[in-house]
Design a protein around this motif. Structure first.
Motif, PDB file in Angstrom:
ATOM      1  N   SER A  39       0.812  -1.212   0.000  1.00 40.98           N
ATOM      2  CA  SER A  39       0.000   0.000   0.000  1.00 40.98           C
ATOM      3  C   SER A  39       0.848   1.265   0.000  1.00 40.98           C
ATOM      4  N   SER A  86       1.471   1.772  -3.523  1.00 44.94           N
ATOM      5  CA  SER A  86       0.198   2.142  -4.125  1.00 44.94           C
ATOM      6  C   SER A  86      -0.096   3.616  -3.905  1.00 44.94           C
ATOM      7  N   GLY A 106      -2.915   0.681  -8.969  1.00 42.72           N
ATOM      8  CA  GLY A 106      -3.668  -0.335  -8.255  1.00 42.72           C
ATOM      9  C   GLY A 106      -2.755  -1.162  -7.382  1.00 42.72           C
ATOM     10  N   VAL A 127      -7.460  -3.927  -1.035  1.00 46.57           N
ATOM     11  CA  VAL A 127      -7.828  -2.844  -1.954  1.00 46.57           C
ATOM     12  C   VAL A 127      -9.092  -2.139  -1.460  1.00 46.57           C
ATOM     13  N   SER A 156      -8.876   1.735  -0.528  1.00 49.30           N
ATOM     14  CA  SER A 156      -9.650   2.700  -1.324  1.00 49.30           C
ATOM     15  C   SER A 156     -10.665   3.428  -0.450  1.00 49.30           C
ATOM     16  N   GLY A 189      -8.839   6.075   1.189  1.00 45.83           N
ATOM     17  CA  GLY A 189      -8.568   7.141   0.227  1.00 45.83           C
ATOM     18  C   GLY A 189      -9.771   8.029   0.003  1.00 45.83           C
ATOM     19  N   GLY A 238      -8.351  -3.589  -7.848  1.00 44.01           N
ATOM     20  CA  GLY A 238      -9.347  -2.545  -8.016  1.00 44.01           C
ATOM     21  C   GLY A 238      -9.396  -2.037  -9.447  1.00 44.01           C
ATOM     22  N   ALA A 269      -7.309   0.290 -10.910  1.00 42.49           N
ATOM     23  CA  ALA A 269      -6.973   1.697 -11.138  1.00 42.49           C
ATOM     24  C   ALA A 269      -5.871   1.869 -12.169  1.00 42.49           C
ATOM     25  N   LEU A 288     -10.890   7.171  -7.912  1.00 42.43           N
ATOM     26  CA  LEU A 288     -10.853   6.714  -6.524  1.00 42.43           C
ATOM     27  C   LEU A 288     -12.207   6.145  -6.104  1.00 42.43           C
ATOM     28  N   VAL A 310     -12.915   2.838  -8.135  1.00 41.20           N
ATOM     29  CA  VAL A 310     -12.160   1.697  -7.608  1.00 41.20           C
ATOM     30  C   VAL A 310     -12.781   1.192  -6.305  1.00 41.20           C
ATOM     31  N   PHE A 311     -13.263   2.103  -5.472  1.00 43.23           N
ATOM     32  CA  PHE A 311     -13.917   1.692  -4.231  1.00 43.23           C
ATOM     33  C   PHE A 311     -15.166   0.866  -4.535  1.00 43.23           C
TER      34      PHE A 311
END
Length: 265
Positions: free
Chosen positions: A17, A20, A26, A60, A64, A67, A169, A171, A194, A197-198
């Motif tokens: 992460s 990331s 991703g 992920v 996310s 984020g 995810g 991204a 963002l 991806v979530f």
């Protein structure tokens, strides 16, 4: 608690992460090979490809989520450099990628180890190509955002299916597509991807829960490390030039891709 298991999974979550958050890609493209090979090298029982996919997807999801929360806080503080989440873009791509990730996560439970490795190997090659080719999006304007809804939806569906299989995810595929094909402004791409991806990770987690084979304890340890790593990576990214690290990561992904393809053939 198995201290070795906690330490290894925490560190892997932290490292994956961190890169990331640092490079804005991703996390699964890094986490998948780390989770697949490092635990066995450290003396732990190796995880199957199905378990690695599940761990990566949960990681992920929580990364996310963190984020999105951080972005909302920066938005309230007026510190997003005019980045804005476009609700229409998120609706079209988010709904498609949700369906795709649900399908992909369910399919992954039906595939053997070789096929999951194959999907990751293809994704790794795509990641290398996309990271080598600079993606330049247009600058943000005050004009209403327009984009090809069919391309946006179909692309997100395909990315969702493939990402759901390996626990990603998506991204690192979505962002270049949004910038170069859909011609979405840079800041809108960053903010909207963002949220997309979530949504993708949410579908993937649901699919993994339905498919089963969820290693709960390793997931918890990895998620704890990933939440810390993503935060550190995001802060560091604003302070240094990450170009050399990006190319270093390319080498790492290339080596892993070679190892994965070698095991397939």
């Amino acid at each position: 608690m198995d201290l070795l298991l906690f330490f290894i999974m925490f560190i892997l979550g932290l490292i994956g992460s961190f890169f990331s958050g640092l490079l804005g890609i991703g996390g699964a493209i890094i986490n998948f090979p780390l989770l697949l090979y490092v635990p066995e090298m450290a003396g732990l029982s190796p995880f199957s490809a199905h378990q690695v996919s599940a761990i990566s997807m949960f990681q992920v999801f929580f990364a996310s989520l963190a984020g999105v929360v951080a972005f909302r806080r920066r938005t309230k503080a007026g510190n997003t450099n005019n980045a804005v989440i476009n609700s229409k873009l998120v609706l079209y791509m988010g709904s498609s990628i949700l369906i795709g990730s649900l399908i992909g996560a369910f399919i992954s439970g039906l595939l053997d180890e070789r096929m999951i490795h194959l999907v990751y190997g293809v994704l790794a090659v795509i990641a290398i190509v996309l990271m080598l080719v600079p993606s330049k999006g247009r600058l943000d304007t005050d004009e209403p955002l327009t984009f090809n809804k069919m391309i946006a939806s179909s692309t997100a569906l395909i990315v969702g299916i493939v990402s759901g299989i390996v626990g990603a995810g998506g991204a690192f595929v979505l962002i270049p597509v949004m910038l170069t094909i859909l011609k979405i402004p840079v800041r809108t791409t960053i903010a909207s991807s963002l949220a997309i991806v979530f949504i993708s990770a949410t579908g993937g987690v649901i699919g993994k829960l339905i498919a089963g084979d969820i290693p709960v304890e390793p997931i918890i340890y990895t998620v704890v490390g990933s939440l810390i790593g993503a935060s550190i990576g995001s802060r560091v990214s604003s302070m240094i030039n990450v170009r050399l690290l990006r190319y270093g990561l390319l080498v790492l992904i290339a080596i892993t891709a070679f190892k994965v393809w070698s095991s397939i053939f």
